[in-house]
Design a protein around this motif. Structure first.
Motif, PDB file in Angstrom:
ATOM      1  N   VAL A  62      50.533  35.348  41.068  1.00  0.00           N
ATOM      2  CA  VAL A  62      51.149  36.582  40.709  1.00  0.00           C
ATOM      3  C   VAL A  62      52.378  36.922  41.568  1.00  0.00           C
ATOM      4  O   VAL A  62      52.843  36.345  42.421  1.00  0.00           O
ATOM      5  CB  VAL A  62      50.081  37.549  40.824  1.00  0.00           C
ATOM      6  N   PRO A  63      53.106  37.782  40.844  1.00  0.00           N
ATOM      7  CA  PRO A  63      54.453  38.243  41.388  1.00  0.00           C
ATOM      8  C   PRO A  63      54.513  38.285  42.604  1.00  0.00           C
ATOM      9  O   PRO A  63      53.639  39.011  43.354  1.00  0.00           O
ATOM     10  CB  PRO A  63      55.122  39.324  40.387  1.00  0.00           C
ATOM     11  N   PHE A  64      55.479  38.093  43.579  1.00  0.00           N
ATOM     12  CA  PHE A  64      55.620  38.233  44.894  1.00  0.00           C
ATOM     13  C   PHE A  64      55.383  39.714  45.382  1.00  0.00           C
ATOM     14  O   PHE A  64      56.288  40.570  45.105  1.00  0.00           O
ATOM     15  CB  PHE A  64      56.964  37.727  45.466  1.00  0.00           C
ATOM     16  N   LYS A  65      54.697  39.984  46.416  1.00  0.00           N
ATOM     17  CA  LYS A  65      54.125  41.220  47.102  1.00  0.00           C
ATOM     18  C   LYS A  65      53.819  42.261  46.111  1.00  0.00           C
ATOM     19  O   LYS A  65      53.994  43.535  46.591  1.00  0.00           O
ATOM     20  CB  LYS A  65      55.699  41.709  47.734  1.00  0.00           C
ATOM     21  N   ASP A  66      53.188  41.797  45.155  1.00  0.00           N
ATOM     22  CA  ASP A  66      52.789  42.806  43.893  1.00  0.00           C
ATOM     23  C   ASP A  66      51.327  42.958  44.186  1.00  0.00           C
ATOM     24  O   ASP A  66      50.620  42.231  43.475  1.00  0.00           O
ATOM     25  CB  ASP A  66      53.307  42.275  42.564  1.00  0.00           C
ATOM     26  N   HIS A  67      50.824  44.135  44.830  1.00  0.00           N
ATOM     27  CA  HIS A  67      49.550  44.209  44.947  1.00  0.00           C
ATOM     28  C   HIS A  67      48.864  44.606  43.577  1.00  0.00           C
ATOM     29  O   HIS A  67      47.644  44.273  43.447  1.00  0.00           O
ATOM     30  CB  HIS A  67      49.181  45.090  46.200  1.00  0.00           C
ATOM     31  N   LYS A  68      49.430  45.353  42.752  1.00  0.00           N
ATOM     32  CA  LYS A  68      48.996  45.791  41.532  1.00  0.00           C
ATOM     33  C   LYS A  68      48.687  44.326  40.664  1.00  0.00           C
ATOM     34  O   LYS A  68      47.459  44.175  40.063  1.00  0.00           O
ATOM     35  CB  LYS A  68      49.943  46.783  40.980  1.00  0.00           C
ATOM     36  N   ALA A  69      49.566  43.624  40.715  1.00  0.00           N
ATOM     37  CA  ALA A  69      49.430  42.313  39.889  1.00  0.00           C
ATOM     38  C   ALA A  69      48.418  41.453  40.609  1.00  0.00           C
ATOM     39  O   ALA A  69      47.503  40.728  39.769  1.00  0.00           O
ATOM     40  CB  ALA A  69      50.787  41.351  40.054  1.00  0.00           C
ATOM     41  N   LEU A  70      48.235  41.627  41.730  1.00  0.00           N
ATOM     42  CA  LEU A  70      47.101  40.876  42.542  1.00  0.00           C
ATOM     43  C   LEU A  70      45.802  41.467  42.262  1.00  0.00           C
ATOM     44  O   LEU A  70      44.824  40.791  41.769  1.00  0.00           O
ATOM     45  CB  LEU A  70      47.202  41.078  44.104  1.00  0.00           C
ATOM     46  N   ALA A  71      45.703  42.832  42.034  1.00  0.00           N
ATOM     47  CA  ALA A  71      44.056  43.504  41.656  1.00  0.00           C
ATOM     48  C   ALA A  71      44.146  43.074  40.456  1.00  0.00           C
ATOM     49  O   ALA A  71      42.880  42.887  39.957  1.00  0.00           O
ATOM     50  CB  ALA A  71      44.543  44.977  41.762  1.00  0.00           C
ATOM     51  N   LYS A  72      45.220  43.096  39.178  1.00  0.00           N
ATOM     52  CA  LYS A  72      44.758  42.900  38.104  1.00  0.00           C
ATOM     53  C   LYS A  72      44.220  41.425  37.764  1.00  0.00           C
ATOM     54  O   LYS A  72      43.282  41.251  36.965  1.00  0.00           O
ATOM     55  CB  LYS A  72      46.128  42.939  36.953  1.00  0.00           C
ATOM     56  N   ALA A  73      44.769  40.500  38.443  1.00  0.00           N
ATOM     57  CA  ALA A  73      44.482  39.217  38.297  1.00  0.00           C
ATOM     58  C   ALA A  73      42.886  38.983  38.782  1.00  0.00           C
ATOM     59  O   ALA A  73      42.073  38.297  38.298  1.00  0.00           O
ATOM     60  CB  ALA A  73      45.210  38.271  39.256  1.00  0.00           C
ATOM     61  N   ILE A  74      42.553  39.508  40.037  1.00  0.00           N
ATOM     62  CA  ILE A  74      41.263  39.729  40.478  1.00  0.00           C
ATOM     63  C   ILE A  74      40.315  40.387  39.222  1.00  0.00           C
ATOM     64  O   ILE A  74      39.421  39.561  39.056  1.00  0.00           O
ATOM     65  CB  ILE A  74      41.040  40.528  41.748  1.00  0.00           C
ATOM     66  N   THR A  75      40.751  41.296  38.810  1.00  0.00           N
ATOM     67  CA  THR A  75      39.649  41.865  37.731  1.00  0.00           C
ATOM     68  C   THR A  75      39.778  41.116  36.647  1.00  0.00           C
ATOM     69  O   THR A  75      38.384  41.040  36.301  1.00  0.00           O
ATOM     70  CB  THR A  75      40.493  43.284  37.322  1.00  0.00           C
ATOM     71  N   ASP A  76      40.674  40.274  36.216  1.00  0.00           N
ATOM     72  CA  ASP A  76      40.752  39.738  34.998  1.00  0.00           C
ATOM     73  C   ASP A  76      39.908  38.524  35.273  1.00  0.00           C
ATOM     74  O   ASP A  76      39.138  37.787  34.232  1.00  0.00           O
ATOM     75  CB  ASP A  76      42.222  39.255  34.777  1.00  0.00           C
ATOM     76  N   LEU A  77      40.111  37.694  36.356  1.00  0.00           N
ATOM     77  CA  LEU A  77      39.149  36.686  36.852  1.00  0.00           C
ATOM     78  C   LEU A  77      37.465  36.785  36.829  1.00  0.00           C
ATOM     79  O   LEU A  77      36.884  36.087  36.379  1.00  0.00           O
ATOM     80  CB  LEU A  77      39.607  35.702  38.031  1.00  0.00           C
ATOM     81  N   LEU A  78      37.633  38.026  37.559  1.00  0.00           N
ATOM     82  CA  LEU A  78      35.920  38.615  37.660  1.00  0.00           C
ATOM     83  C   LEU A  78      35.268  38.881  36.370  1.00  0.00           C
ATOM     84  O   LEU A  78      34.168  38.401  35.994  1.00  0.00           O
ATOM     85  CB  LEU A  78      35.962  39.608  38.468  1.00  0.00           C
ATOM     86  N   LYS A  79      36.205  39.243  35.220  1.00  0.00           N
ATOM     87  CA  LYS A  79      35.602  39.508  33.979  1.00  0.00           C
ATOM     88  C   LYS A  79      35.593  38.203  33.043  1.00  0.00           C
ATOM     89  O   LYS A  79      34.650  37.978  31.937  1.00  0.00           O
ATOM     90  CB  LYS A  79      36.607  40.731  33.075  1.00  0.00           C
TER      91      LYS A  79
END
Length: 410
Positions: A352-369
């Motif tokens: 995910v984009p560098f130092k982007d915690h929102k993108a990190l959170a979205k990637a976590i959510t998407d993978l869990l779903k």
């Protein structure tokens, strides 16, 4: 073949200190010795350098070095090596973590390379800069350092001698004759840009792991061992808030951002979760493993997770990402570090984009779903590790390098 490994410690960081290579070479019938400053393993062919007198004398030179804000210039412990038979008889000297403890002066490098064929595994960019291990956004390492923006970065110094240290390192390495080894494409590109090292031959040899230990296990059984329900969401990560480059701050902010209604467990490696995550106790359940030295316990814990988070902002390789992939656990990393290419994103994990915690959170959510996507990443990650990151490949690539050096092909 007779190989001598020189490193700071025999027990800490066995993937990085030459110990695994040393053991595997001996199994194959080669002569191998590992010379260390700090020895904690009682085995044949592990030699602790120096004695009590040299220890006290070295402590004095190190105090002087710290006063001068230098590093790895004045230590004298390694001088003892020149009087040892195992040093004189070695065909190849392979330097590993020589700057992890203050015992080895970089002035030894050109001296040793005049009489021996040498290899140096560059584990991090320290040798390319005036003082820091990771320069983060600073580009001064490419043009001489000086006017350092942050003297507190590891390895910290009190006064700005970074321009002097950079010149010393350049002088030393331009008078040395040796082959370099790096574990990632990111490090290889760094070497190519370095005025200190770019003239030397450099070889890409990724680290390898034991696939008999790090392998996919029954997820429900792995969770049972940790007291985690089989139907929970499970995230695993290293929690190192004291070490900013490992990205703990971005993990914390992503966890604060997440809105997951399902029961979610967090498996923490390294530091106690009470340091900085207490405010999340009402949202997550913690499984605090601390510092785990048993690789089988690490593998079991990684197998229990749905996702392994490794949003480091400075990483030369990323061993735990590979271990997680081998256990069938998808990995999320930041773009712009070595990890993106190491995990072969998007095949072996998500970047995910560098130092982007929102993108990190979205990637976590998407993978869990998306259980199907997690399964695809799991299977792909296991395949990548078996093709690229086995211990057998790691040893064989080193043997090929040693043989080429011995035959004067390099």
């Amino acid at each position: 073949m007779n190989v001598l490994y020189i490193t700071a410690s025999d027990s800490e960081g066995r993937h990085f200190n030459g110990y695994l290579l040393h053991k595997e070479l001996k199994k194959l019938g080669h002569v191998s010795t590992i010379a260390v400053n700090k020895s904690e393993i009682d085995e044949p062919d592990i030699e602790q350098i120096g004695g009590d007198f040299l220890k006290y004398a070295n402590a004095a030179t190190v105090r002087l070095e710290r006063f001068l804000s230098l590093y790895s210039v004045l230590p004298i412990t390694a001088l003892k090596l020149y009087f040892k038979n195992y040093y004189r008889k070695s065909d190849i000297i392979h330097l590993q973590l020589t700057h992890a403890l203050p015992f080895f002066s970089i002035f030894n490098v050109p001296l040793m390379s005049k009489r021996h064929k040498m290899v140096w595994t560059i584990h991090d960019p320290w040798i390319m800069s005036g003082h820091c291990i990771h320069s983060l956004d600073c580009q001064r390492w490419m043009n001489g350092c000086g006017n350092c923006p942050d003297l507190s970065l590891p390895i910290p110094v009190k006064k700005d001698r970074t321009a002097l240290m950079w010149k010393i390192k350049k002088l030393v390495m331009h008078n040395a004759n040796l082959n370099l080894v790096v574990a990632s494409n990111w490090m290889m590109e760094r070497i190519k840009k370095s005025p200190i090292l770019s003239h030397l031959k450099c070889h890409l040899i990724p680290f390898g792991i034991d696939n008999e230990i790090y392998k996919k296990q029954d997820k429900n059984e792995s969770r049972r061992r940790l007291g985690i329900p089989s139907d929970a969401n499970v995230l695993a990560f290293r929690w190192t808030p004291y070490f900013i480059v490992k990205g703990s701050e971005f993990i914390k902010r992503a966890l604060e951002e997440l809105n997951i209604k399902k029961n979610t467990y967090l498996i923490l490696f390294d530091a106690p979760h009470t340091y900085g995550l207490d405010h999340l106790n009402d949202r997550y359940r913690f499984v605090d493993l601390g510092w785990v030295q048993d690789p089988r316990k690490v593998a079991s814990a990684l197998s229990a997770a749905d996702i392994f988070l490794m949003p480091s902002i400075a990483e030369s390789f990323g061993m735990m990402a590979i271990e997680a992939m081998a256990c069938g656990t998808p990995v999320i990393v930041f773009e712009g570090t070595s990890l993106q290419s190491v995990i072969k994103s998007p095949n072996g994990g998500v970047a995910v984009p560098f130092k982007d915690h929102k993108a990190l959170a979205k990637a976590i959510t998407d993978l869990l779903k998306n259980s199907k996507r997690r399964q695809e990443l799991s299977e792909s990650g296991i395949r990548i590790v078996r093709e690229e990151y086995t211990l057998e490949n790691y040893v064989e690539r080193h043997l090929e390098l040693y043989k080429s050096i011995m035959n004067n092909k390099l």
